[in-house]
Design a protein around this motif. Structure first.
Motif: not given
Length: 324
Positions: A263-270, A305-318
């Motif tokens: 279903g449609t996720p809510e950004r801040d719901r855990t 949902r892909l979380d990166v800690y704390p920030d930063g870049g990624l090339a691809r996500f499969r």
């Protein structure tokens, strides 16, 4: 000029596998430039043996009745929502009018089959401006595998952008596939930050050659973290994940986490999320192939949902799995 449809993927980009399969004339500038990713460039001093050099498609001056045309194979079958005919830098040589038609043909049709097909008008013959982004919404969101751009009567166009929602043939999505890929019908629906480059790049085909072909956010100066949410091609059982930080050296994330939901996720719901990959350390410039957490095995999800800690870049996500 703002149009909602331009937020959708450009399915006529070579970055997604699109190509020009037929053109009746490109004496001055090659039609293949129509599908080149990125904005056109221009050098006012560049001239070649056939005249001014343009980063686009340019036909000769027509001396007989008729019009010029180019047929583009889309990178993926898609529901077309809108078209942008970019005439950047074409001033005295742009076409006064253009038209765009589409067709939905399975397999790999040849030129004769395409020319003999029953094309559906997407953009009726319409006036355009030179050195401009000419945007046209398409009614009914028809599904297309190819589009035909016609110039009336002739002239130059820098780029053709076809925006829509990928709708690949479902018979080609059997077995284990990347259910997050744009070419499978996945797309980004939420992103915390994409200051340097778009999160949609994560879902593009192939390997990124530079950091600019991946997703990179700004440097975070607070206690939070950055994240991307992807709508999958459909409900799926996820088997493994690929988190690829190739090309990202001093700007890769320290850790990542992946969760899924229905279903449609809510950004801040855990709550309501299933952990597919617990918070895990990752390395710079590395393609990580990671199993799904045992507790999530067999649990269908249609968003991740892909979380990166704390920030930063990624090339691809499969996200590799089977559609339910």
């Amino acid at each position: 000029m703002s149009h909602d449809f331009t937020d959708l993927p450009d399915v006529a980009s070579r970055a997604l596998g699109a190509g020009v399969v037929h053109v009746n004339d490109d004496l001055f500038a090659a039609a293949e430039n129509l599908v080149t990713p990125g904005r056109p460039v221009h050098d006012p001093l560049a001239f070649g043996p056939r005249g001014k050099v343009y980063d686009g498609w340019e036909t000769r001056r027509r001396r007989t009745p008729g019009h010029d045309l180019a047929i583009v194979r889309l990178g993926v079958r898609a529901e077309v929502r809108g078209v942008v005919v970019d005439t950047s830098y074409f001033v005295g040589n742009y076409p006064p009018r253009v038209g765009v038609a589409g067709v939905d043909l399975g397999g790999y049709p040849g030129v004769d089959e395409l020319l003999g097909a029953s094309w559906r008008p997407l953009v009726p013959e319409s006036d355009v401006r030179g050195d401009s982004l000419n945007a046209f919404a398409v009614e009914g969101s028809p599904t297309c595998t190819h589009v035909m751009l016609t110039l009336h009567p002739d002239g130059g166009v820098a780029r053709l952008r076809v925006h829509g929602r990928p709708a690949p043939d479902p018979t080609l999505l059997t077995g284990t596939v990347d259910v997050a890929a744009l070419e499978s019908g996945g797309d980004v629906v939420d992103c915390s930050d994409d200051f340097y480059s778009s999160a949609r790049n994560l879902l593009m085909p192939g390997r990124a050659r530079t950091t600019g072909e991946g997703w990179e956010n700004a440097r975070r100066r607070d206690a939070g973290n950055d994240h991307v949410t992807v709508r999958l091609a459909g409900p799926a059982t996820v088997r493994r994940l690929v988190v690829d930080s190739s090309c990202f050296l001093g700007n890769a994330p320290a850790e990542v986490q992946v969760r899924g939901c229905v279903g449609t996720p809510e950004r801040d719901r855990t709550d309501g999320w299933t952990t597919l990959l617990p918070r895990t350390a990752v390395q710079p410039d590395t393609r990580h192939v990671l199993p799904v957490d045992a507790s999530a095995a067999g649990t269908p999800v249609d968003h991740v949902r892909l979380d990166v800690y704390p920030d930063g870049g990624l090339a691809r996500f499969r996200v590799l799995g089977e559609l339910c």
